[in-house]
Enzyme design. Structure first.
Site, short mmCIF file in Angstrom:
data_model
loop_
_atom_site.label_atom_id
_atom_site.label_comp_id
_atom_site.label_asym_id
_atom_site.label_seq_id
_atom_site.Cartn_x
_atom_site.Cartn_y
_atom_site.Cartn_z
N GLY A 146 -26.00 -3.62 136.82
CA GLY A 146 -26.46 -4.04 138.15
C GLY A 146 -27.82 -4.72 138.12
O GLY A 146 -28.30 -5.12 137.06
N ASN A 197 -29.42 -14.32 137.02
CA ASN A 197 -28.64 -15.47 136.55
C ASN A 197 -28.02 -15.29 135.17
O ASN A 197 -27.09 -16.01 134.82
CB ASN A 197 -29.50 -16.74 136.58
N HIS A 237 -26.53 -12.46 134.18
CA HIS A 237 -25.24 -11.85 134.51
C HIS A 237 -24.30 -12.90 135.11
O HIS A 237 -23.10 -12.94 134.81
CB HIS A 237 -25.42 -10.73 135.54
N GLN A 264 -26.74 6.12 127.52
CA GLN A 264 -27.45 5.17 126.65
C GLN A 264 -28.96 5.20 126.87
O GLN A 264 -29.68 4.46 126.21
CB GLN A 264 -26.90 3.76 126.82
N GLY A 277 -23.69 -10.69 126.67
CA GLY A 277 -24.75 -11.66 126.41
C GLY A 277 -25.30 -11.55 125.00
O GLY A 277 -25.44 -10.45 124.45
N VAL A 321 -29.71 -16.70 129.01
CA VAL A 321 -30.24 -17.48 130.14
C VAL A 321 -31.73 -17.14 130.28
O VAL A 321 -32.12 -15.97 130.23
CB VAL A 321 -29.48 -17.16 131.44
P1 AMP Z 1 -27.17 -5.18 131.59
O1 AMP Z 1 -26.88 -5.15 133.05
O2 AMP Z 1 -28.62 -5.36 131.27
O3 AMP Z 1 -26.52 -4.03 130.85
O4 AMP Z 1 -26.49 -6.50 131.03
C1 AMP Z 1 -25.12 -6.76 131.24
C2 AMP Z 1 -24.72 -7.92 130.38
O5 AMP Z 1 -25.50 -9.07 130.73
C3 AMP Z 1 -24.94 -7.68 128.88
O6 AMP Z 1 -23.83 -8.19 128.16
C4 AMP Z 1 -26.19 -8.46 128.60
O7 AMP Z 1 -26.28 -8.91 127.27
C5 AMP Z 1 -26.04 -9.63 129.54
N1 AMP Z 1 -27.33 -10.27 129.81
C6 AMP Z 1 -28.46 -9.64 130.23
N2 AMP Z 1 -29.48 -10.54 130.31
C7 AMP Z 1 -28.96 -11.74 129.92
C8 AMP Z 1 -29.50 -13.06 129.79
N3 AMP Z 1 -30.79 -13.33 130.06
N4 AMP Z 1 -28.69 -14.04 129.36
C9 AMP Z 1 -27.37 -13.78 129.08
N5 AMP Z 1 -26.81 -12.56 129.19
C10 AMP Z 1 -27.58 -11.56 129.60
#
Ligand code: AMP
Length: 273
Positions: A28, A32, A34, A58, A144, A173
């Site tokens: 959550g 951008n 996500h 985690q 990501g 991103v």
């Molecule tokens: P999180 O909500 O932080 O667990 O991230 C969910 C997904 O979004 C994961 O696969 C992350 O690697 C990806 N993600 C987070 N930040 C970025 C970013 N700046 N660029 C690309 N993917 C991202």
């Protein structure tokens, strides 16, 4: 857009779906980064499902589980406007039971780098990703490259457990000035936000050095360290795509990684070369 907070209702909904399913698991506070995963999924699949679950297993003792940013109403709007078909927001009590088999991430790859300072973090990540993949049964799941070690360990789990899902790696991103987007960036005050730029700048310095034929890991790491010496560096490392440390960059098979603390906020970034 359908919204589910109950696993059984979600599974019933999925039974009626036809075509390929793309799945984007998140915690959550969507940004951008996500959104680019979501757009990739929408382009590749008939149906796109996003999950929001702040996974307690985690987070280590003393980490930011309780204060992790929550923006559920904004997230719902973002997903709906993006064209997401269903948003899945399960409860911790439903995801985890008191007695259950657990999965342990392979220690030689999960207790280095991110896992060195955060031992057990990747056990929790794989535990929840396996559960979510089993509930959603997607054709493809999107992660990501920003969380490069997580991506490697998930790919490794999928291949070694013979899971029927394609893992799609998505580009990092960034803000216009280079800062990699992260839900944790909102912890940064103005001064910290400015100092945090040194992390992505250090990776640019490494890129420039490589353009001048500097491929030695120690030399690249030294250059990067010098450029961010006023931040609390946790690690700067050069690995191959299997997360083994390497002495020299192997083009198209290497990742340069940084983790540093800016004030009390821990940030990570990397480039794939
Ligand atoms: P999180 O909500 O932080 O667990 O991230 C969910 C997904 O979004 C994961 O696969 C992350 O690697 C990806 N993600 C987070 N930040 C970025 C970013 N700046 N660029 C690309 N993917 C991202």
């Amino acid at each position: 857009m359908k919204i589910f907070d109950n696993i059984q209702d979600f599974i019933e909904y999925e039974k009626g779906l036809k075509g390929s399913i793309g799945f984007v698991p998140t915690m959550g506070a969507l940004h951008n980064g996500h959104l680019s995963l979501i757009q990739n999924s929408i382009n590749d699949n008939d149906i796109t499902i996003v999950s929001i679950f702040i996974n307690p297993t985690q987070f280590l003792e003393g980490e930011d589980l309780d204060k992790y940013p929550k923006r559920l109403e904004a997230d719902k709007k973002i997903c709906s406007l993006a064209g997401v078909d269903a948003l899945f927001i399960p409860n911790t009590d439903e995801i985890y039971s008191k007695i259950e088999p657990t999965i342990l991430a392979p220690s030689q790859k999960a207790y280095i780098l991110e896992g060195y300072k955060r031992p057990g973090h990747f056990d929790g990540v794989l535990r929840v990703v396996l559960k979510l993949l089993n509930i959603v049964s997607p054709t493809r799941a999107y992660f990501g490259k920003k969380d490069a070690q997580q991506l490697y360990l998930i790919k490794n789990m999928v291949s070694s457990l013979f899971l029927h899902v394609e893992i799609v790696a998505c580009e990092i991103v960034r803000e216009n000035d280079g800062l990699a987007l992260s839900s944790r960036n909102i912890y940064l005050n103005q001064d910290e936000r400015q100092r945090a730029l040194k992390i992505s700048k250090s990776l640019k310095i490494a890129s420039k050095a490589m353009m001048k034929n500097e491929f030695n890991s120690q030399n690249l790491k030294r250059l990067m360290k010098e450029s961010i010496d006023d931040l609390e560096i946790e690690y700067i490392e050069v690995v191959d795509r299997n997360f083994d440390k390497i002495d020299n960059i192997e083009l198209n098979n290497s990742i340069i990684l940084v983790a540093a603390k800016v004030g009390s906020t821990r940030l990570i970034d990397n480039i794939w070369v």
